[in-house]
Each structure stands twice: as C-alpha cells, then as structure tokens.
Design a protein around this motif. Structure first.
Motif, PDB file in Angstrom:
ATOM      1  N   ALA A  80      40.106  67.954 -10.988  1.00  0.00           N
ATOM      2  CA  ALA A  80      41.084  67.964  -9.896  1.00  0.00           C
ATOM      3  C   ALA A  80      40.456  67.428  -8.615  1.00  0.00           C
ATOM      4  O   ALA A  80      39.279  67.658  -8.342  1.00  0.00           O
ATOM      5  N   LYS A  81      41.255  66.725  -7.824  1.00  0.00           N
ATOM      6  CA  LYS A  81      40.815  66.293  -6.497  1.00  0.00           C
ATOM      7  C   LYS A  81      41.172  67.390  -5.508  1.00  0.00           C
ATOM      8  O   LYS A  81      42.271  67.948  -5.560  1.00  0.00           O
ATOM      9  N   VAL A  82      40.224  67.699  -4.628  1.00  0.00           N
ATOM     10  CA  VAL A  82      40.430  68.748  -3.635  1.00  0.00           C
ATOM     11  C   VAL A  82      40.027  68.215  -2.263  1.00  0.00           C
ATOM     12  O   VAL A  82      39.187  67.325  -2.148  1.00  0.00           O
ATOM     13  N   TYR A  83      40.640  68.768  -1.234  1.00  0.00           N
ATOM     14  CA  TYR A  83      40.325  68.415   0.144  1.00  0.00           C
ATOM     15  C   TYR A  83      39.473  69.550   0.701  1.00  0.00           C
ATOM     16  O   TYR A  83      39.881  70.711   0.663  1.00  0.00           O
ATOM     17  N   CYS A  84      38.260  69.226   1.168  1.00  0.00           N
ATOM     18  CA  CYS A  84      37.260  70.234   1.537  1.00  0.00           C
ATOM     19  C   CYS A  84      36.743  70.019   2.950  1.00  0.00           C
ATOM     20  O   CYS A  84      36.823  68.924   3.487  1.00  0.00           O
ATOM     21  N   ARG A  85      36.125  71.067   3.483  1.00  0.00           N
ATOM     22  CA  ARG A  85      35.423  71.012   4.764  1.00  0.00           C
ATOM     23  C   ARG A  85      34.017  71.552   4.542  1.00  0.00           C
ATOM     24  O   ARG A  85      33.827  72.588   3.904  1.00  0.00           O
ATOM     25  N   VAL A  86      33.021  70.862   5.092  1.00  0.00           N
ATOM     26  CA  VAL A  86      31.632  71.327   5.039  1.00  0.00           C
ATOM     27  C   VAL A  86      31.483  72.484   6.024  1.00  0.00           C
ATOM     28  O   VAL A  86      31.848  72.354   7.197  1.00  0.00           O
ATOM     29  N   ILE A  87      30.944  73.630   5.539  1.00  0.00           N
ATOM     30  CA  ILE A  87      30.775  74.775   6.439  1.00  0.00           C
ATOM     31  C   ILE A  87      29.323  75.241   6.581  1.00  0.00           C
ATOM     32  O   ILE A  87      29.007  75.959   7.525  1.00  0.00           O
ATOM     33  N   TRP A  88      28.420  74.834   5.667  1.00  0.00           N
ATOM     34  CA  TRP A  88      27.030  75.282   5.746  1.00  0.00           C
ATOM     35  C   TRP A  88      26.183  74.511   4.756  1.00  0.00           C
ATOM     36  O   TRP A  88      26.687  73.955   3.802  1.00  0.00           O
ATOM     37  N   TYR A  89      24.859  74.508   4.988  1.00  0.00           N
ATOM     38  CA  TYR A  89      23.898  73.929   4.040  1.00  0.00           C
ATOM     39  C   TYR A  89      23.007  75.039   3.506  1.00  0.00           C
ATOM     40  O   TYR A  89      22.471  75.825   4.279  1.00  0.00           O
ATOM     41  N   ARG A  90      22.827  75.082   2.202  1.00  0.00           N
ATOM     42  CA  ARG A  90      21.942  76.080   1.578  1.00  0.00           C
ATOM     43  C   ARG A  90      20.536  75.508   1.433  1.00  0.00           C
ATOM     44  O   ARG A  90      20.356  74.301   1.289  1.00  0.00           O
ATOM     45  N   VAL A  95      25.688  72.315  -0.702  1.00  0.00           N
ATOM     46  CA  VAL A  95      26.515  72.295   0.492  1.00  0.00           C
ATOM     47  C   VAL A  95      27.629  73.316   0.302  1.00  0.00           C
ATOM     48  O   VAL A  95      28.354  73.263  -0.695  1.00  0.00           O
ATOM     49  N   ASP A  96      27.764  74.255   1.229  1.00  0.00           N
ATOM     50  CA  ASP A  96      28.877  75.211   1.184  1.00  0.00           C
ATOM     51  C   ASP A  96      30.112  74.531   1.735  1.00  0.00           C
ATOM     52  O   ASP A  96      30.078  73.911   2.810  1.00  0.00           O
ATOM     53  N   LEU A  97      31.196  74.672   0.993  1.00  0.00           N
ATOM     54  CA  LEU A  97      32.454  74.039   1.353  1.00  0.00           C
ATOM     55  C   LEU A  97      33.560  75.075   1.470  1.00  0.00           C
ATOM     56  O   LEU A  97      33.485  76.149   0.871  1.00  0.00           O
ATOM     57  N   GLU A  98      34.568  74.711   2.211  1.00  0.00           N
ATOM     58  CA  GLU A  98      35.794  75.497   2.312  1.00  0.00           C
ATOM     59  C   GLU A  98      36.902  74.626   1.712  1.00  0.00           C
ATOM     60  O   GLU A  98      36.995  73.442   2.026  1.00  0.00           O
TER      61      GLU A  98
END
Length: 105
Positions: A80-90, A95-98
C-alpha cells in the motif's frame, strides 16, 4: 587480520544515513510504500534509498506514534502507498514516521 570491508560497509551506511537525514528532515512529508507489517507497527520504504549489502534504510510507523488504528486489521497492507511525516531519527538508523493518510486521492 582485520577485515576492512566491514568498515567500508559501515562507512557507506553512515554516508547514506546522513544523506537521508538531509533529504528527509523532521517534518518532511512524502508518499512511501509499506514493505513490512509487524505487531508493533509498519515499515515504509523510503523512496530513492537502495539496499547496501542487505542493509535497508527504512521508516517505521509504530503503535506508540498513535497514528495507526488500534484495530490491526485496519492498518495499511504490504504494497500500500501511504502518506507519512518524519517525526524522529533512531540511533539504529531507522526513521520514525507518523501516518498522515493511507487513502490516496
């Protein structure tokens, strides 16, 4: 004798990681493809980033982000294609995404 190839691979991954952080700064939004679904969240492919000797830089949307529904059956499926926002780097180079949306117009 020390195997220099492991150092080279780590250097390549570090260079790619720094490039990724510049291309995907915190707050950046993008469309990505779900590549793996686990109990704790979903992994999203980061466009334009290849695998280096089996190591794939990926983004993760986990249940802690609260952007995934509680009901796992409602989560986006693999492919599936999703629209995400980067929220943090581990520190482990994820990469943590929302999840912004899994419904494309």
């Amino acid at each position: 004798m020390i195997d220099d190839s492991s150092y080279e691979m780590n250097d390549d991954i570090d260079v790619l990681w720094n490039e990724l952080k510049n291309s995907y700064p915190i707050g950046h939004t993008f469309f990505g493809k779900v590549i793996k679904v686990r109990q704790f969240g979903i992994f999203v492919e980061l466009p334009d980033y290849q695998v280096i000797e089996g190591y794939k830089l990926s983004g993760i949307i986990d249940v802690v982000s609260k952007s995934l529904p509680i009901d796992h059956s409602l989560w986006p499926k693999v492919g599936a294609k999703v629209y995400c926002r980067v929220i943090w780097y581990r520190k482990n180079k994820e990469v943590d995404l929302e999840l912004i949306s899994d419904h494309l117009l």
